[in-house]
Design a protein around this motif. Structure first.
Motif, short mmCIF file in Angstrom:
data_model
loop_
_atom_site.label_atom_id
_atom_site.label_comp_id
_atom_site.label_asym_id
_atom_site.label_seq_id
_atom_site.Cartn_x
_atom_site.Cartn_y
_atom_site.Cartn_z
N HIS A 41 0.85 -1.19 0.00
CA HIS A 41 0.00 0.00 0.00
C HIS A 41 0.88 1.25 0.00
O HIS A 41 1.86 1.32 0.75
N PRO A 42 0.56 2.24 -0.83
CA PRO A 42 1.41 3.43 -0.89
C PRO A 42 1.23 4.32 0.34
O PRO A 42 0.25 4.23 1.06
N VAL A 43 2.19 5.19 0.54
CA VAL A 43 2.08 6.28 1.50
C VAL A 43 1.87 7.55 0.69
O VAL A 43 2.68 7.88 -0.18
N HIS A 76 2.32 19.46 -5.93
CA HIS A 76 2.17 20.90 -5.68
C HIS A 76 1.65 21.07 -4.25
O HIS A 76 1.15 20.12 -3.65
N ASP A 77 1.77 22.30 -3.73
CA ASP A 77 1.24 22.50 -2.38
C ASP A 77 -0.27 22.21 -2.39
O ASP A 77 -0.97 22.50 -3.36
N ALA A 78 -0.75 21.65 -1.28
CA ALA A 78 -2.12 21.14 -1.27
C ALA A 78 -2.75 21.28 0.10
O ALA A 78 -2.07 21.19 1.13
N PRO A 79 -4.06 21.48 0.15
CA PRO A 79 -4.77 21.49 1.44
C PRO A 79 -4.63 20.14 2.14
O PRO A 79 -4.64 19.09 1.49
N THR A 80 -4.52 20.17 3.45
CA THR A 80 -4.48 18.92 4.21
C THR A 80 -5.68 18.03 3.92
O THR A 80 -5.52 16.81 3.77
N PRO A 81 -6.92 18.57 3.83
CA PRO A 81 -8.05 17.69 3.53
C PRO A 81 -7.94 16.99 2.18
O PRO A 81 -8.44 15.88 2.00
N LEU A 82 -7.28 17.62 1.21
CA LEU A 82 -7.06 16.97 -0.07
C LEU A 82 -6.16 15.75 0.10
O LEU A 82 -6.38 14.69 -0.51
N ILE A 83 -5.13 15.88 0.94
CA ILE A 83 -4.22 14.75 1.20
C ILE A 83 -4.98 13.62 1.87
O ILE A 83 -4.83 12.44 1.51
N MET A 84 -5.82 13.95 2.85
CA MET A 84 -6.62 12.94 3.54
C MET A 84 -7.58 12.26 2.56
O MET A 84 -7.81 11.04 2.63
N PHE A 85 -8.17 13.05 1.66
CA PHE A 85 -9.06 12.52 0.64
C PHE A 85 -8.34 11.48 -0.20
O PHE A 85 -8.88 10.41 -0.51
N GLN A 86 -7.10 11.77 -0.59
CA GLN A 86 -6.36 10.86 -1.44
C GLN A 86 -5.96 9.58 -0.71
O GLN A 86 -5.95 8.50 -1.29
N VAL A 87 -5.66 9.69 0.57
CA VAL A 87 -5.39 8.49 1.38
C VAL A 87 -6.61 7.58 1.36
O VAL A 87 -6.49 6.36 1.19
N LEU A 88 -7.78 8.17 1.51
CA LEU A 88 -9.03 7.40 1.47
C LEU A 88 -9.25 6.78 0.11
O LEU A 88 -9.58 5.59 0.00
N GLN A 89 -9.06 7.55 -0.95
CA GLN A 89 -9.32 7.06 -2.30
C GLN A 89 -8.41 5.91 -2.69
O GLN A 89 -8.83 4.97 -3.38
N GLU A 90 -7.17 5.96 -2.27
CA GLU A 90 -6.19 4.96 -2.67
C GLU A 90 -6.11 3.77 -1.72
O GLU A 90 -5.35 2.83 -1.97
N ALA A 92 -4.62 3.88 0.99
CA ALA A 92 -3.19 3.94 1.32
C ALA A 92 -2.96 3.47 2.75
O ALA A 92 -3.84 3.56 3.60
N ALA A 93 -1.77 2.97 3.00
CA ALA A 93 -1.42 2.52 4.35
C ALA A 93 -1.39 3.71 5.30
O ALA A 93 -1.93 3.66 6.41
N TYR A 94 -0.74 4.77 4.84
CA TYR A 94 -0.62 5.98 5.65
C TYR A 94 -0.59 7.19 4.72
O TYR A 94 -0.39 7.07 3.51
N GLY A 95 -0.80 8.35 5.32
CA GLY A 95 -0.63 9.61 4.62
C GLY A 95 0.11 10.56 5.53
O GLY A 95 0.05 10.43 6.76
N MET A 96 0.79 11.53 4.94
CA MET A 96 1.53 12.51 5.73
C MET A 96 1.39 13.88 5.08
O MET A 96 1.51 14.00 3.86
N ALA A 97 1.13 14.89 5.90
CA ALA A 97 1.10 16.27 5.44
C ALA A 97 2.19 17.03 6.17
O ALA A 97 2.23 17.04 7.40
N VAL A 98 3.07 17.64 5.41
CA VAL A 98 4.11 18.45 6.02
C VAL A 98 3.52 19.85 6.21
O VAL A 98 3.36 20.62 5.27
N THR A 99 3.16 20.14 7.44
CA THR A 99 2.47 21.38 7.79
C THR A 99 2.50 21.57 9.29
O THR A 99 2.60 20.61 10.05
N ALA A 100 2.41 22.82 9.71
CA ALA A 100 2.16 23.12 11.12
C ALA A 100 0.83 23.84 11.26
O ALA A 100 0.60 24.54 12.25
#
Length: 470
Positions: A41-43, A76-90, A92-100
């Motif tokens: 599963h991808p990250v 490209h830079d992306a909203p955190t919810p977009l990253i979470m959406f992609q984890v769900l769609q794929e 994926a084993a895990y997802g990570m957002a580099v953000t504070a």
């Protein structure tokens, strides 16, 4: 030193947010993935516009790739919810957002997501920290980014259109088109412009954008949508006759609103507005989940609907877990983060903004008129908020006073009960409450007090503050 708080791992750049720490964190995650046999599963990795976020995402990806773990990196830079959406769609084993997220500009960090696109639970982050403690720096491997791409270990992706379409598919586009609303969008130098502006333009809103350039200092402001940071947005809404001002924090998972009169709409009211609209106008039924420091108006509203309001500790991982457990309709917290059943399992300022625009269009009323309607039905709930930055010594002193000795001030209101679920919360017989807790993302002590009017909320808050010497 890597420690996860309520919103992931966050640290000051150059102190604990360093390349070596990001590689250490990634090596620990790779060990967990292998132990759990999830190598197939991808990250999914994404990043915001903070200093070093783009490079940080590549440091993480290259360490995972060196361990044979496949990475799908949003290009490209992306909203955190977009990253979470992609984890769900794929799946994926895990997802990570580099953000504070909404922290000051000198911070950066990593949010960790698990399968299904949800915030990692404490059990998961505890495992990561345990793995970190057993890794020696000499054991950490990495590889060149270009080589990892060439070998297919890192694949660059762009799921932005799919994310936008997922929101457009559930909002009432035709109702919004008929209203031709004039909206001013403030991404706060963050990452929501393209996604939210595209959704609103598709719905034929008249949209203008401010504070959208790439500025790692966020214009010298805290990238958090609150009453003090949105004064410029408020002024422009009034001066130019906008129907609504929408702001999102640095990684677009939180939202702030300014109504047509230039008034800041408290995040508590945003939750109340959406729960009312979704349940009474869209006919979506279900319970509500709120953090322990969020308005009890939701409790009264849920009771009138024949539904339940669930209280959980601060941190969206607790909200999403309880929502999944109870099939709740909506969940959120007083900092402006919320989500709705059927979307991702984490907070999403882009989706929230889209639903609020739909609400105004369908109901044909301003935010103030809708809130007045709600208050006539459920009463007034006003919150006083107080933040105080702490030294380590002062924090330790107050923790002992509040949570070991369990000392409290003498209130002149009848106390119904006291909870130590998260911080110290005092519930009063009159329906009001006050909570004192330490932030899980910053060295800050926070006091929230909700009463039926501002003067009483400030008075009770002052009693607690005087007791603590603040």
């Amino acid at each position: 030193m890597i420690q996860f708080g309520t919103g992931g791992f966050r640290a000051i750049i150059g102190e604990d947010f360093t390349r070596s720490n990001l590689e250490l964190l990634s090596a620990a995650l790779a060990k967990m993935i292998k132990k759990d046999h999830l190598e197939n599963h991808p990250v999914v990795i994404g990043y915001d516009r903070r200093f070093l976020s783009d490079l940080g995402s590549k440091w993480i990806a290259c360490t995972l790739a060196a361990e044979g773990i496949g990475v799908h990196l949003i290009n490209h830079d992306a909203p955190t919810p977009l990253i979470m959406f992609q984890v769900l769609q794929e799946n994926a084993a895990y997802g990570m957002a580099v953000t504070a997220s909404h922290n000051p500009a000198e911070y950066n960090g990593v949010k960790l997501f698990t399968s299904g696109g949800r915030d990692a639970t404490e059990e998961v982050t505890d495992r990561v920290e345990k793995e970190i403690s057993g890794i020696r720096p000499s054991e950490i491997r990495t590889m060149e980014y270009e080589k990892a791409v060439e070998d297919g270990l890192i694949v660059e992706i762009d799921p932005q259109n799919h994310y936008i379409d997922s929101i457009l598919n559930v909002i009432d586009i035709e109702a919004i088109k008929k209203k031709n609303l004039k909206i001013l969008l403030d991404p706060m130098f963050g990452v929501s412009k393209t996604t939210l502006q595209t959704i609103l333009l598709t719905c034929r809103c008249n949209v203008e954008v401010i504070h959208d350039r790439h500025d790692t200092l966020f214009g010298g402001r805290l990238p958090a949508p609150n009453s003090s940071t949105l004064t410029h947005l408020a002024q422009m809404v009034v001066q130019n006759g906008y129907d609504l001002g929408i702001a999102t924090d640095g990684d677009a998972d939180r939202i702030g609103l300014i109504d047509s009169s230039g008034t800041f709409i408290h995040p508590n009211d945003i939750l109340v507005l959406l729960y009312y609209y979704l349940h009474e106008y869209k006919g979506w039924k279900g319970a509500v989940v709120r953090s322990i420091a969020t308005t009890h108006c939701l409790d009264r509203m849920a009771e009138s609907f024949g539904e339940t309001s669930y209280e959980v500790p601060v941190g969206f991982k607790h909200i999403s877990s309880k929502m999944e457990e109870t099939d709740a309709l909506i969940g959120g917290e007083s900092s402006g983060g919320l989500t709705v059943r059927g979307h991702i399992h984490g907070k999403d300022g882009v989706y929230a903004g889209s639903l609020l625009v739909e609400m105004m269009s369908v109901m044909g009323k301003s935010l103030r008129d809708i809130l007045d309607e709600i208050h006539r039905k459920y009463g007034n709930f006003v919150m006083d908020e107080f933040d105080c930055r702490m030294t380590g010594e002062r924090k330790e002193e107050l923790q002992k006073l509040l949570f070991e000795e369990k000392q409290l001030p003498l209130f002149d209101l009848t106390v119904e009960k006291i909870s130590y679920l998260d911080g110290c919360k005092v519930y009063f017989k009159n329906g009001g409450w006050i909570i004192c807790r330490f932030s899980g993302t910053e060295p800050v002590l926070r006091i929230f007090c909700e009463m039926e009017n501002a003067a009483e909320a400030e008075r009770i808050s002052r009693v607690f503050r005087d007791f603590l010497g603040l």
